[in-house]
Design a protein around this motif. Structure first.
Motif, PDB file in Angstrom:
ATOM      1  N   ALA A 187      54.689  55.312  11.782  1.00 11.26           N
ATOM      2  CA  ALA A 187      54.039  54.294  10.951  1.00 11.26           C
ATOM      3  C   ALA A 187      53.115  54.913   9.904  1.00 11.26           C
ATOM      4  O   ALA A 187      52.247  55.729  10.229  1.00 11.26           O
ATOM      5  N   PHE A 188      53.300  54.482   8.666  1.00 12.71           N
ATOM      6  CA  PHE A 188      52.451  54.910   7.552  1.00 12.71           C
ATOM      7  C   PHE A 188      51.970  53.682   6.787  1.00 12.71           C
ATOM      8  O   PHE A 188      52.495  52.574   6.954  1.00 12.71           O
ATOM      9  N   ARG A 195      44.693  54.370   9.126  1.00  7.80           N
ATOM     10  CA  ARG A 195      44.145  53.071   9.507  1.00  7.80           C
ATOM     11  C   ARG A 195      44.479  52.799  10.969  1.00  7.80           C
ATOM     12  O   ARG A 195      45.639  52.908  11.380  1.00  7.80           O
ATOM     13  N   LEU A 196      43.475  52.440  11.746  1.00  5.34           N
ATOM     14  CA  LEU A 196      43.641  52.155  13.166  1.00  5.34           C
ATOM     15  C   LEU A 196      43.661  50.643  13.372  1.00  5.34           C
ATOM     16  O   LEU A 196      42.725  49.946  12.983  1.00  5.34           O
ATOM     17  N   THR A 197      44.735  50.153  13.983  1.00  7.15           N
ATOM     18  CA  THR A 197      44.929  48.718  14.162  1.00  7.15           C
ATOM     19  C   THR A 197      45.122  48.378  15.638  1.00  7.15           C
ATOM     20  O   THR A 197      45.289  49.255  16.485  1.00  7.15           O
ATOM     21  N   LEU A 198      45.113  47.088  15.916  1.00  4.18           N
ATOM     22  CA  LEU A 198      45.502  46.568  17.222  1.00  4.18           C
ATOM     23  C   LEU A 198      46.897  45.964  17.079  1.00  4.18           C
ATOM     24  O   LEU A 198      47.105  45.065  16.258  1.00  4.18           O
ATOM     25  N   PHE A 214      48.247  53.757  11.563  1.00  4.82           N
ATOM     26  CA  PHE A 214      49.079  53.880  10.366  1.00  4.82           C
ATOM     27  C   PHE A 214      48.546  55.083   9.598  1.00  4.82           C
ATOM     28  O   PHE A 214      47.370  55.130   9.235  1.00  4.82           O
ATOM     29  N   PHE A 215      49.409  56.064   9.342  1.00  2.00           N
ATOM     30  CA  PHE A 215      48.971  57.325   8.766  1.00  2.00           C
ATOM     31  C   PHE A 215      49.085  57.338   7.250  1.00  2.00           C
ATOM     32  O   PHE A 215      49.915  56.644   6.663  1.00  2.00           O
ATOM     33  N   ASN A 216      48.261  58.172   6.631  1.00  2.00           N
ATOM     34  CA  ASN A 216      48.487  58.567   5.252  1.00  2.00           C
ATOM     35  C   ASN A 216      49.573  59.630   5.273  1.00  2.00           C
ATOM     36  O   ASN A 216      49.441  60.656   5.955  1.00  2.00           O
ATOM     37  N   GLU A 217      50.647  59.410   4.548  1.00  2.00           N
ATOM     38  CA  GLU A 217      51.821  60.269   4.639  1.00  2.00           C
ATOM     39  C   GLU A 217      51.527  61.717   4.250  1.00  2.00           C
ATOM     40  O   GLU A 217      51.968  62.662   4.922  1.00  2.00           O
ATOM     41  N   TYR A 253      54.710  50.831   6.611  1.00  2.00           N
ATOM     42  CA  TYR A 253      56.150  51.089   6.654  1.00  2.00           C
ATOM     43  C   TYR A 253      56.442  52.170   7.690  1.00  2.00           C
ATOM     44  O   TYR A 253      55.618  53.044   7.951  1.00  2.00           O
ATOM     45  N   ASP A 254      57.606  52.089   8.289  1.00  2.00           N
ATOM     46  CA  ASP A 254      58.070  53.106   9.223  1.00  2.00           C
ATOM     47  C   ASP A 254      58.974  54.093   8.502  1.00  2.00           C
ATOM     48  O   ASP A 254      59.791  53.697   7.662  1.00  2.00           O
TER      49      ASP A 254
END
Length: 266
Positions: A187-188, A195-198, A214-217, A253-254
């Protein structure tokens, strides 16, 4: 009329939410991946695949028609061709062998010498009891696996984003100096920082929620810069993961990457 309009516009309660400052903060709201009900549903689903009662399982859900991760299959075959012999594969976070069963018809003796899943302790115990065979094995850690096998290729499919300290892990992964790395369904998002999500999972899959990054690519790939060449990038084979909503907004996006170690394949 107005009631129906409200229902249509109401936000989906499942998916990814928030922008948390710490793992501890989001963990307080989560019912995690280690919940027993998830393991039980996953075990029952994969047993159906193993016993021929279903053709395919993903995230504990069984399907009567298989979806193939063709990029993953392609790069497994390419890696075996480059190595000129069958691969010892490490599947990090591979559940009870989901990917192995999904693509096992392609894992011929010339392609795959062993498929080694690294998972949480209770998954390893279940895997060894119900699913281990002459190719598929289960291990508590990468180091435990390496005590028994010399790994050529590491598969990381929908796993790194669920680690508490993913960048520490990625740094350690690079230090192992494996020949091939194959990230899939990672996940990016479009932000400059992670970004850290639930993540709330629909109950028809299993009743759970857990922290999800969600990562910064660019920052993600920097762990392998100068050591690996990024041979190919590809989007998720799972419908809907190419564009992912966070708080109802399309911002994630994955994606996958196939990396080859420069020192072993110059």
């Amino acid at each position: 009329m107005f009631k129906n309009l409200f229902v249509k516009r109401r936000r989906n309660p499942y998916g990814w939410f928030g922008n948390y400052s710490s793992w501890a903060e989001v963990a307080r709201e989560a019912v995690g991946y280690d919940a027993g009900v998830i393991l039980e549903r996953t075990k029952n689903a994969i047993l159906k695949v193993k016993n021929g009662e279903a053709v395919y399982e993903r995230d504990s859900v069984v399907f009567d028609k298989k979806e193939y991760p063709f990029p993953l299959i392609t790069f497994l075959l390419n890696s075996a061709n480059l190595k000129k012999e069958a691969l010892h594969v490490l599947d990090f976070g591979g559940s009870l062998g989901s990917t192995y069963y999904q693509i096992r018809e392609f894992l011929t003796k010339g392609v795959c010498a062993s498929w080694n899943v690294v998972e949480q302790e209770h998954y390893v115990a279940c895997g060894n009891q119900h699913f281990q065979d002459d190719v598929l094995t289960f291990h508590n850690s990468i180091d435990a696996c390496l005590e028994l096998k010399k790994i050529d290729l590491v598969v990381l499919s929908s796993s790194v984003q669920y680690l508490e300290r993913p960048h520490d892990f990625l740094q350690q992964l690079a230090a192992y100096n494996f020949q091939f790395l194959l990230f899939d369904r990672t996940a990016f998002h479009y932000g400059e920082k992670d970004r850290l999500t639930l993540q709330r999972v629909p109950p028809e899959i299993y009743p759970a929620s857990y922290p999800s990054w969600f990562f910064n690519e660019e920052n993600f790939l920097n762990h392998f810069s100068g050591q690996y060449t990024n041979v190919a990038e590809f989007s998720s084979y799972v419908k809907g993961e190419e564009t992912m909503l966070i708080d109802g907004i399309q911002s994630g996006y994955d994606k996958g990457f196939y990396l080859i170690n420069l020192s072993t394949h110059a």
